[in-house]
Scaffold this active site. Sequence first.
Site, PDB file in Angstrom:
ATOM      1  N   TRP A  16       0.817  -1.219   0.000  1.00 54.73           N
ATOM      2  CA  TRP A  16       0.000   0.000   0.000  1.00 54.73           C
ATOM      3  C   TRP A  16       0.853   1.272   0.000  1.00 54.73           C
ATOM      4  O   TRP A  16       1.823   1.377   0.747  1.00 54.73           O
ATOM      5  CB  TRP A  16      -0.877   0.005   1.250  1.00 54.73           C
ATOM      6  CG  TRP A  16      -1.605   1.285   1.475  1.00 54.73           C
ATOM      7  CD1 TRP A  16      -1.143   2.384   2.150  1.00 54.73           C
ATOM      8  CD2 TRP A  16      -2.923   1.618   1.027  1.00 54.73           C
ATOM      9  NE1 TRP A  16      -2.104   3.381   2.142  1.00 54.73           N
ATOM     10  CE2 TRP A  16      -3.200   2.934   1.464  1.00 54.73           C
ATOM     11  CE3 TRP A  16      -3.898   0.935   0.295  1.00 54.73           C
ATOM     12  CZ2 TRP A  16      -4.408   3.575   1.206  1.00 54.73           C
ATOM     13  CZ3 TRP A  16      -5.107   1.578   0.042  1.00 54.73           C
ATOM     14  CH2 TRP A  16      -5.345   2.889   0.490  1.00 54.73           C
ATOM     15  N   MET A  17       0.406   2.277  -0.785  1.00 56.84           N
ATOM     16  CA  MET A  17       0.975   3.630  -0.698  1.00 56.84           C
ATOM     17  C   MET A  17      -0.172   4.632  -0.699  1.00 56.84           C
ATOM     18  O   MET A  17      -1.132   4.473  -1.443  1.00 56.84           O
ATOM     19  CB  MET A  17       1.869   3.894  -1.908  1.00 56.84           C
ATOM     20  CG  MET A  17       2.428   5.323  -1.937  1.00 56.84           C
ATOM     21  SD  MET A  17       3.386   5.670  -3.415  1.00 56.84           S
ATOM     22  CE  MET A  17       2.064   5.901  -4.604  1.00 56.84           C
ATOM     23  N   ASN A  18      -0.059   5.678   0.174  1.00 55.52           N
ATOM     24  CA  ASN A  18      -0.947   6.824  -0.013  1.00 55.52           C
ATOM     25  C   ASN A  18      -0.148   8.111  -0.092  1.00 55.52           C
ATOM     26  O   ASN A  18       0.703   8.217  -0.995  1.00 55.52           O
ATOM     27  CB  ASN A  18      -2.154   6.827   0.939  1.00 55.52           C
ATOM     28  CG  ASN A  18      -1.884   6.760   2.416  1.00 55.52           C
ATOM     29  OD1 ASN A  18      -1.260   5.816   2.891  1.00 55.52           O
ATOM     30  ND2 ASN A  18      -2.361   7.717   3.166  1.00 55.52           N
ATOM     31  N   ASP A  19      -0.365   9.080   0.778  1.00 56.41           N
ATOM     32  CA  ASP A  19       0.144  10.440   0.563  1.00 56.41           C
ATOM     33  C   ASP A  19       1.646  10.534   0.252  1.00 56.41           C
ATOM     34  O   ASP A  19       2.451   9.883   0.932  1.00 56.41           O
ATOM     35  CB  ASP A  19      -0.051  11.299   1.817  1.00 56.41           C
ATOM     36  CG  ASP A  19      -1.405  11.167   2.467  1.00 56.41           C
ATOM     37  OD1 ASP A  19      -2.261  10.450   1.950  1.00 56.41           O
ATOM     38  OD2 ASP A  19      -1.593  11.790   3.526  1.00 56.41           O
ATOM     39  N   GLN A  35       3.472   7.650   2.459  1.00 60.91           N
ATOM     40  CA  GLN A  35       2.728   6.845   3.428  1.00 60.91           C
ATOM     41  C   GLN A  35       2.675   5.410   2.902  1.00 60.91           C
ATOM     42  O   GLN A  35       2.242   5.179   1.767  1.00 60.91           O
ATOM     43  CB  GLN A  35       1.307   7.402   3.585  1.00 60.91           C
ATOM     44  CG  GLN A  35       1.250   8.743   4.286  1.00 60.91           C
ATOM     45  CD  GLN A  35       1.397   8.601   5.790  1.00 60.91           C
ATOM     46  OE1 GLN A  35       0.469   8.257   6.481  1.00 60.91           O
ATOM     47  NE2 GLN A  35       2.601   8.862   6.297  1.00 60.91           N
ATOM     48  N   ASP A 141      -0.785  16.681   9.606  1.00 61.50           N
ATOM     49  CA  ASP A 141      -0.180  16.984   8.303  1.00 61.50           C
ATOM     50  C   ASP A 141       0.494  18.356   8.266  1.00 61.50           C
ATOM     51  O   ASP A 141       0.146  19.216   7.439  1.00 61.50           O
ATOM     52  CB  ASP A 141      -1.215  16.861   7.171  1.00 61.50           C
ATOM     53  CG  ASP A 141      -2.035  15.586   7.261  1.00 61.50           C
ATOM     54  OD1 ASP A 141      -1.496  14.581   7.771  1.00 61.50           O
ATOM     55  OD2 ASP A 141      -3.204  15.585   6.853  1.00 61.50           O
ATOM     56  N   TRP A 272      -5.822   7.212  -5.738  1.00 59.46           N
ATOM     57  CA  TRP A 272      -6.406   6.019  -5.115  1.00 59.46           C
ATOM     58  C   TRP A 272      -6.764   5.019  -6.212  1.00 59.46           C
ATOM     59  O   TRP A 272      -6.983   5.398  -7.366  1.00 59.46           O
ATOM     60  CB  TRP A 272      -7.715   6.339  -4.386  1.00 59.46           C
ATOM     61  CG  TRP A 272      -7.662   7.252  -3.209  1.00 59.46           C
ATOM     62  CD1 TRP A 272      -6.776   8.250  -2.984  1.00 59.46           C
ATOM     63  CD2 TRP A 272      -8.583   7.272  -2.101  1.00 59.46           C
ATOM     64  NE1 TRP A 272      -7.098   8.888  -1.802  1.00 59.46           N
ATOM     65  CE2 TRP A 272      -8.183   8.331  -1.239  1.00 59.46           C
ATOM     66  CE3 TRP A 272      -9.700   6.511  -1.765  1.00 59.46           C
ATOM     67  CZ2 TRP A 272      -8.868   8.621  -0.059  1.00 59.46           C
ATOM     68  CZ3 TRP A 272     -10.379   6.825  -0.582  1.00 59.46           C
ATOM     69  CH2 TRP A 272      -9.963   7.857   0.269  1.00 59.46           C
TER      70      TRP A 272
HETATM   71  N1  DQQ Z   1      -3.518  10.254   5.188  1.00 65.47           N
HETATM   72  C1  DQQ Z   1      -2.563  10.278   6.262  1.00 65.47           C
HETATM   73  C2  DQQ Z   1      -2.961  11.431   7.115  1.00 65.47           C
HETATM   74  C3  DQQ Z   1      -3.646  12.332   6.152  1.00 65.47           C
HETATM   75  C4  DQQ Z   1      -4.392  11.395   5.287  1.00 65.47           C
HETATM   76  C5  DQQ Z   1      -2.566   8.980   6.994  1.00 65.47           C
HETATM   77  C6  DQQ Z   1      -4.755  11.921   3.937  1.00 65.47           C
HETATM   78  O1  DQQ Z   1      -1.873  12.045   7.750  1.00 65.47           O
HETATM   79  O2  DQQ Z   1      -4.444  13.266   6.810  1.00 65.47           O
HETATM   80  O3  DQQ Z   1      -2.225   7.915   6.151  1.00 65.47           O
HETATM   81  O4  DQQ Z   1      -4.856  10.921   2.971  1.00 65.47           O
END
Ligand code: DQQ
Length: 473
Positions: A16-19, A35, A141, A272
Site C-alpha cells: 500500500w501507498m498513499n500520501d 505513506q 499533516d 487512489w
Molecule cells: N492520510 C494520512 C494522514 C492524512 C491522510 C494517513 C490523507 O496524515 O491526513 O495515512 O490521505
Amino acid sequence: MDTQRPQFHFLPPKNWMNDPNGLIQWQGTYHLFYQHNPNAAVWGDMHWGHARSQDLIHWRHLPMALTPDYSPDSPDRGGCFTGCALNWNGQPTFVYTGWTPERETVLLATSQDDLLTWQKHPANPVIASAPANMQTTGFRDPFLWREGAEYRMAIGSGIQGQGGAVLLYTSADLIHWEYRSILCQSLPEPLNGLDQGSMWECPNFLPVGENHLLIVSVMAKTQYTLALLGDYSGDHFTPHQAFKLDGGNISCYAPQVFQDERGRQIYFGWAWEARSQQAQVEAGWSGVMTLPRLIEPGGKHGFRVRPVPEVESLRAAPIGPHQFALSPAEDVILPDISGDSLELQLTIPLRENPLSGAVGLYVRQSPDGQERTEIRVDLENQLLIVDTSRSSLSPEAAPNRYELPLPLADTDVLTLRIFVDHSILEVYANEDAVITARMYPTRADSLGVALFSTQTVPKVEIRAWKMTSAFEE
Ligand code: DQQ
C-alpha cells in the site's frame, strides 16, 4: 504479467501507498517519501517509504525511512502520518504527524546519513495537541515555510459544526511552537459551489505570482483537493476564488508541494485505486503517484498546472504529427497510435471552429469499442470530461465520470496533453484544467486510440509517443 501496473508513474515495489511525504531536493537529488503499509495492499500501520531520483522521473527504491515506535507511550505507535521535510540548519529534517487512537501530535526526525536513516528527536512531541479551547475534527499533516528568521507551520484541521480549517503556528527554533490563529477556514457559503467539508487534510501554502494559494484535501461526501487563491496578510489568508486542483477527486488526493533548488513549485498527488479492495489485495499493490506537476502563475485562473518538462525524457518512438478532419458521421481510429503507455497531444484550433458541440478521444479502446475510456471537451459548456463508465468489463472496477470547468473564451488553440499509463490516465487541457482518473481494461486488445466529434472540425493535429519505464531494473 500485471497489465494494470503503471510503468512511468511512481509506486512502491509492492503493498500500500498513499500520501506523498517529505518531498525535498537535497544536494541535487530528489527524495520522495510516502505513506506506506509495508505488509499489505491495504491502508494501515503507516511507515514512510523512500525513493530517490536525479530527475524527478526515474526512481530508485530505498529502505524504509520511518517506522512507528510501538512502545506503549510512544506518540507514533499508531503510525507515522503525513508531514514535510526541510533543511534545519544544514540537517535534513522531517516534521510529521504522530498518530495514536487518542491523539495527533507534531514530531521531528533528523538524518545524518544522506536521508537514509532517521532519528526521532528527543524533544518529541514538539506540539502535543490542538489548542485546548478548540473543538477540532483533526490535527495533522504539518506544512512548513520560513518567513525571515521565523518558521511557520500550517496544520490540517476542522472546527466541529463549522467545517474545515487550517491552523497557523510559529516558532523560532522548530522545537517551541506558538499557536497564532486560524489561517483560513470554510466559508459559510460554498465558494464556486464547492463543498468545503468537515476536515481539511494535508495543507500546502505557497505564493503564486501576486497571490497565495492554499491547497487542502477536503473530507466531504466526495473527497477532493481544493485550491483557494487569495490574499495572505499577517496571520490570515482570505480566499477569493476556489477551484478543484484536479477534477479527478480522489484520483489526485493529499498532494504535497515542494520547492526544488531551482525555485520551481512542484507537487505529486496520490491516485487512489478505483477497484475493489479484494482486487487490490490480489494485485499486491495499491496507490500510484501522479506525475510531478509544476504550479506557476498565469493561465485563466491565476495559476496553471503542467507536468515538469523532465517527463519528456520518458518519450520513445515519436509518432506523427498527423492531421485529420473530424465529422460526426464516424470516429477516426488512429492506425499507428495505440498502447497502454503513451503520451498524446491533440491540438484543436478554435478560431476556425465555433464553440459548440463536443470533441474528444477514446483511449484504451478495444477494436469493437466494448471497452474504452472517454476524454471529452464539451465546447459549448466549456467543460473537460473524463468518463470511465465503459473502461472495464470487470465488476471489480468502479465507473466514474469527472468534469471540470475549462474556460475557452478568447482561446485560439485547445491543446490536450494526455498520459496513458496502464491503469492511470492524466489529461491536461491548456494547463487550465487537469483530470486524473483510474481505468482497468480487462481485454489485451484494449489499446486503441480514436478521435470523435459531434460536429465537423476541418483540422485537428495529433502527436504521440510511446513511453518508457521510470524504474531502474
Ligand atoms: N492520510 C494520512 C494522514 C492524512 C491522510 C494517513 C490523507 O496524515 O491526513 O495515512 O490521505
